[in-house]
Design an enzyme around this catalytic site. Sequence first.
Site, PDB file in Angstrom:
ATOM      1  N   GLU A   1      -8.683   3.637 -15.952  1.00 51.73           N
ATOM      2  CA  GLU A   1      -9.707   4.469 -15.323  1.00 51.73           C
ATOM      3  C   GLU A   1      -9.119   5.749 -14.730  1.00 51.73           C
ATOM      4  O   GLU A   1      -9.840   6.605 -14.270  1.00 51.73           O
ATOM      5  CB  GLU A   1     -10.408   3.683 -14.223  1.00 51.73           C
ATOM      6  CG  GLU A   1     -11.050   2.413 -14.704  1.00 51.73           C
ATOM      7  CD  GLU A   1     -12.155   2.679 -15.716  1.00 51.73           C
ATOM      8  OE1 GLU A   1     -12.022   2.212 -16.856  1.00 51.73           O
ATOM      9  OE2 GLU A   1     -13.141   3.348 -15.372  1.00 51.73           O
TER      10      GLU A   1
ATOM     11  N   SER B   1     -11.399   1.887   2.641  1.00 55.76           N
ATOM     12  CA  SER B   1     -12.370   2.973   2.737  1.00 55.76           C
ATOM     13  C   SER B   1     -13.779   2.478   2.545  1.00 55.76           C
ATOM     14  O   SER B   1     -14.049   1.659   1.670  1.00 55.76           O
ATOM     15  CB  SER B   1     -12.045   4.081   1.732  1.00 55.76           C
ATOM     16  OG  SER B   1     -11.827   3.551   0.466  1.00 55.76           O
TER      17      SER B   1
ATOM     18  N   GLN C   1     -11.978  -1.737  -1.002  1.00 58.72           N
ATOM     19  CA  GLN C   1     -10.734  -2.265  -1.540  1.00 58.72           C
ATOM     20  C   GLN C   1      -9.845  -2.781  -0.418  1.00 58.72           C
ATOM     21  O   GLN C   1      -9.554  -2.053   0.536  1.00 58.72           O
ATOM     22  CB  GLN C   1     -10.014  -1.142  -2.304  1.00 58.72           C
ATOM     23  CG  GLN C   1      -8.660  -1.532  -2.828  1.00 58.72           C
ATOM     24  CD  GLN C   1      -7.656  -0.388  -2.683  1.00 58.72           C
ATOM     25  OE1 GLN C   1      -7.794   0.447  -1.793  1.00 58.72           O
ATOM     26  NE2 GLN C   1      -6.650  -0.377  -3.521  1.00 58.72           N
ATOM     27  N   GLY C   2      -9.383  -4.034  -0.529  1.00 61.12           N
ATOM     28  CA  GLY C   2      -8.514  -4.604   0.492  1.00 61.12           C
ATOM     29  C   GLY C   2      -7.133  -4.899  -0.069  1.00 61.12           C
ATOM     30  O   GLY C   2      -6.810  -6.046  -0.379  1.00 61.12           O
TER      31      GLY C   2
ATOM     32  N   SER D   1      -4.099  -2.691   1.100  1.00 63.69           N
ATOM     33  CA  SER D   1      -3.112  -2.314   2.128  1.00 63.69           C
ATOM     34  C   SER D   1      -3.184  -3.228   3.345  1.00 63.69           C
ATOM     35  O   SER D   1      -4.257  -3.684   3.746  1.00 63.69           O
ATOM     36  CB  SER D   1      -3.372  -0.888   2.606  1.00 63.69           C
ATOM     37  OG  SER D   1      -3.116   0.022   1.584  1.00 63.69           O
TER      38      SER D   1
ATOM     39  N   GLU E   1       6.213   9.791  -2.791  1.00 65.61           N
ATOM     40  CA  GLU E   1       7.544   9.192  -2.954  1.00 65.61           C
ATOM     41  C   GLU E   1       7.473   8.020  -3.942  1.00 65.61           C
ATOM     42  O   GLU E   1       8.352   7.864  -4.796  1.00 65.61           O
ATOM     43  CB  GLU E   1       8.080   8.712  -1.595  1.00 65.61           C
ATOM     44  CG  GLU E   1       8.459   9.839  -0.626  1.00 65.61           C
ATOM     45  CD  GLU E   1       7.271  10.476   0.093  1.00 65.61           C
ATOM     46  OE1 GLU E   1       6.141   9.948  -0.021  1.00 65.61           O
ATOM     47  OE2 GLU E   1       7.451  11.516   0.761  1.00 65.61           O
TER      48      GLU E   1
END
Lengths: 373, 373, 405, 405
Positions: D249, D166, D131-132, D134, D382
């Site tokens: 999901e 990851s 997953q890209g 961030s 947060e």
Amino acid sequence: MDIKLNDDQLEISRQARRFFENETPMEYVRAMFEDEKGFTDEIWGKMAELGWTAMCIPEAYDGLGLELLDLAVVLEEMGRAVVPGPFFSTVMLGGGGLAEAGSDAQKKEFLPRLAAGEIRGTLALHEPDAGGDLDYVRMEAKAEGGGFVLEGTKVFVPDAHVSDFLVVPALAKDGLTLFLVESGASGLAVSPLPTMDGTRKLCVVEFGGVEVGRDAVLAAPGQGNAPLDRALRRAQVGLCAECVGGAQKAMEVATEYAQVRIQFDQPIGAFQAIKHRCAQMYVEVESARSILYWAAWAQDHAEEEAAMAASVAKAYCSEMFTRTAASAIQVLGGTGFSWEHDIHFYLKRAKANEAALGDPVYHRERIAGLLAG
Amino acid sequence: MDIKLNDDQLEISRQARRFFENETPMEYVRAMFEDEKGFTDEIWGKMAELGWTAMCIPEAYDGLGLELLDLAVVLEEMGRAVVPGPFFSTVMLGGGGLAEAGSDAQKKEFLPRLAAGEIRGTLALHEPDAGGDLDYVRMEAKAEGGGFVLEGTKVFVPDAHVSDFLVVPALAKDGLTLFLVESGASGLAVSPLPTMDGTRKLCVVEFGGVEVGRDAVLAAPGQGNAPLDRALRRAQVGLCAECVGGAQKAMEVATEYAQVRIQFDQPIGAFQAIKHRCAQMYVEVESARSILYWAAWAQDHAEEEAAMAASVAKAYCSEMFTRTAASAIQVLGGTGFSWEHDIHFYLKRAKANEAALGDPVYHRERIAGLLAG
Amino acid sequence: MDYRFSPEEEAFRQEFISWLDDNLPEGWDPSRYQNYPRDDELAAAYRAFQKRLFDAGYAGMHYPKEYGGQGRGLVHEVIVMQTLANQCLELRIPGVITFGMAAPTILYCGNEEQKSTYIPRILDGTHIWCQGFSEPNAGSDVVNVSTRAVRDGDHYIVNGQKVWTSYAHLADYCILLVRTDPDAKKHRGLSYLLLDMKLPGVEIRPIKQITGDADFNEVYMEDVRVPVSMRVGEEGDGWRIAITTLMFERVLGDATMAAAYERNIERMTQMASRVRRGGKPVIENPVFRQQLAQAYVEVMVLKYHGLRNLSHQLQGGIPGPEGSIGKLLWSEPNQRITEAALAMQGPGGQVMRGSPWSIQDGFWQYAFLRAKGNTIEAGTSEIQRNIIGERVLGLPKDSSRAARQ
Amino acid sequence: MDYRFSPEEEAFRQEFISWLDDNLPEGWDPSRYQNYPRDDELAAAYRAFQKRLFDAGYAGMHYPKEYGGQGRGLVHEVIVMQTLANQCLELRIPGVITFGMAAPTILYCGNEEQKSTYIPRILDGTHIWCQGFSEPNAGSDVVNVSTRAVRDGDHYIVNGQKVWTSYAHLADYCILLVRTDPDAKKHRGLSYLLLDMKLPGVEIRPIKQITGDADFNEVYMEDVRVPVSMRVGEEGDGWRIAITTLMFERVLGDATMAAAYERNIERMTQMASRVRRGGKPVIENPVFRQQLAQAYVEVMVLKYHGLRNLSHQLQGGIPGPEGSIGKLLWSEPNQRITEAALAMQGPGGQVMRGSPWSIQDGFWQYAFLRAKGNTIEAGTSEIQRNIIGERVLGLPKDSSRAARQ
């Protein structure tokens, strides 16, 4: 898998909320908080009329034969409205103890009247040296003649001052035994205690050589543990329902205040210190509700996990209610610290519920025992 | 009343900070974290040259005869820089044990060399079944010939792999006894453990029938408790100094990051969730420093409160360091979770310090014992 | 470093302790948490006892002799405060605002006439003062004061409402923050007045708290004529006076709390030895031993942090925003400590005072409820953390508050 | 209300459990916390095991048959997921993004070609996805994406940097959030691409974490040519796709975590029975019994809250922002639980894996360190509390964030 209230339960819930909004508004709560008796016969009668005292009593004894979860729905609303009075004691403690431990004849004699709201009962469990430990029962029941003589003191007995009978655990020669003692019994002295939560009165009950007959034995001598435990578990879950309802209300009150209270030119809910506090209340209230449903369901449908579920629920929900009520006071600031605002009744009920029927330390110890096997 | 560091102590502090900034930067820490030995002779030599190994050794044994607080000032800076190596073990455990329990002859033999940095020592206290409980010593010391035979296993012994001697508590017939065992002793086997905090190596020390002479007895048989306790108390306070220094640095790192890291078009420190977290770190670090000073002072000047102060300090400062380091990681976000950032060394040291020399549960139990009288 | 009092100070402390032994009010019972359940009795007892302190030379240790003080140092004041907090905190309560806020403000910022008029009468127990800062819309946002004072010759005409005015119903005077300039930026238009509570137009209504007591009040002011001579400092200088003078007295407050809490730990230890759980004294239960110890740890933090601050100030240090730590260290732990005390009592923790089944006269029940106000009064915990974050650590204000400046 | 599986579901569960007994990889040792310490071995084991699941008809229980799924309901998927999490969580780890994010996004928002190309190869273990989202300056402020995709005929030219990707080093494809319109308001200019990790210009650099492992990566993209056919949804629709598909999901993720944590409680109970303190098993110590019980309570909260959400969704309920609760319920308790486990071990808690003195193969040491990321990854605590406060409870945004909208 179907984890939601059904339509009947939702209707019970709506009906209960309407009833408490109309019939037991905060003015009533405030009056009863200071009142010695702690409720009015009028309200009691109306609650019985709605069938709430009959919900969990089997149909064979003129009850409605409903599940604990159905009753929990009502108790959640009662918690939301911090309803004062002996409903919980009668239904969950006196009625529950009788239903779990009584013989058919005993149930026939008492349960129909209890279902109809004609009599009230409670459980006289705690002894002065027990503290938060529910398992400590030392009061002796001496066999004498054909019956027993009870001598000793039970403390923190909810609503004993307005109860017609008490379920009394005591030690006979053969072990833990449950007795049904009627409130007119000679040698019985009931005196109310000045407690923090005025919406559920606690009493000291002194047994000055109270003689009871064989027919007053609910569970046979030495057989008291299992039915007492079952009744307590159900009552603990009932208390959790109150906690969830009360905490829900506390959260709503705090959140609404955070939306309208302006400081530094904006609603205080825009500040993360307040916003995150409200969010945390929401997280915990919803978490507690999830645990409550499981625990209530398990009492009726999953005996193998019923004890664990009751202790998990009692440990979590009661502490959650205290935290949420205290957190609401912090959001409300000075307003929340005043007697005039209603929130303090919630904090007081929360502390009472936390201490009642086994405190969190007791229930965690029980959970550890179940885990350690 | 005069509760502040004096000018000498401030100078020691400045000097230590300069030294660690220049001589043990994070590249050094990282290298030693992975290194088997865990420090370089060069740095060790320089630290000895500065007199730090001699600080708390009496002048009679070629030490500087300073107070624990003077040393605490250095240890605070060592904690700030997570300095690796056996300084703490040598000065506080090996040296401390010897100084408290040794005879004049024993001290004459070892302390001057320890003060000069020529030898290192440690304390082999923990046994496998002790857990966080410091009072559990079961290793037997059998009297044989004129001396004793030690048989058993000591675990989590700091820096035993680079120590020249071990102070070893064991049970002789008369009770707890302290022995001085040189690392060359036959039957002694030292093996390092793979630990979370690589900056202070822990070892397993096996005593396979280690024979020691009468002259190896530090405290007379049965007389080991008092000097061991004094040495441990001082060491606990020393560890607290490290905790305060480490937490101070973690707080500064987090606060600086909160000032420069922009999210949602503003420094994250403008958000109360982050701001209040940083404020809480500051509150706790300053609180811990206040407790540390008291505890360090009490060891030298107020024997009547020295035990209480050491346990209060150890319980508070070590948990505070863990909380602060973890809190700093949360402020730093993903950055704080990376090996590349230095903060994780602080978390790991914090956990090591929390577990060492009696964990918080142990010290609170001790405090309760002192309060209950 | 030295935590001990000097020999002279220690001698003074011992002397005061033995004086106190002989001079507590008649019938004083240290085992009760309230010797004077009625406020008017408490106020009378306070005044009488303060007079006795004054006559014996123990009032206002660090106040100048010319205003009735003893002209000694802050250490002597701390010694007196701590001893009193440990022995008879109840007797000090009506004087919290009087000594914590009114007297120092008058001393540091008042003019000669104000000083010579009011300080002696504070020290000898004649006057009790209350504080009029908070308003319904000025809670955490303290500068949002809307009580107006309009100049009319040599008087101000004051109109407005204050809330959370502790002991206003017992007080003779009030330190009052008012808005004299509605056009100036929020904190610049404020002035600081001394209000005689007996002036026409001052009305007091009690606020009952969750404890059931009514220590606080609303104060309504309608066309109250306050002489201009009762203004402290210059017009528009009210905010600066309100925040700066207090800091110097904070160490006394922290020391008082620490002494009171140390007493509470003794009380808790006794309680845990007497109250039983499962048939055994609670103090033998490892879970509650941890809680007792943790309570003690938190009190030691307050004590030794307070002493460190005190020492700093004794040596000429200027107290700053880091004083907010002290507020956090007495308020939040007190909530945890009183929670722990109730937990130890199990269901017995429900019983309030007034029953043979009350534990320690209901002290912890009252304390638990009262402690819920600790994180709200005198600046909420949120405000304290803002102060530390912004003024000590230099973190930026959030943009909405930054925009106001 | 009913917490039980239906008889058919329960039969399926039993069948799957016994299938799993026979089909775990050769040499699988449930007592080790890592059977595959090396990432490449783990990825290979994942692919092989996923293929075995696929062949046996246990892959993609709730995915349509046309794309290789089983066409069953979400309950069956939960049963498979929970059983796997309980028995062999390690084998699922490389598939967390693949199944948790990539597959549902393609299924719900992809076009026919994307669905028929990628979903079958996810289900049979051929492809691992990463997953890209961030970026260095897009952490909590997720929409602050600056990776640019510029249209060039039927390709996008992509330039930029992603972090915390990851398993990028093991992945075949990446779901990529890019900025296609630099002039649009922050979240409106984003588009959603499927990136082939083998394309020229893609460079992967591992990020070592505090555990010492390197599960995450930085991904640098320099003039990477991504076909326009690899865009999911419309241009500018990236943000909506990114946030909405995930919610469906989430119940699976919560159920998986609950099953894994239940296993951890068993592990903790065993550990506490074996590890000693003061000569006695830790499990006999009342203080640690409280901690064990509290850990169990928190896991039950996650489990039963998750089941309630699942049931809601099974009955057609739409998952909303209250799903943030689940994230908080697995991340924060895991930190407390792993802390408690280390506390039980005393100084023995310092020993990592690989020593005869390691406790439970160093599971808790790794878990403690790894858990520190739980409150950061997948939206910090947060951010979750902002979402609940604002989108569930309706509290206002703070003014700076409100001003951006």
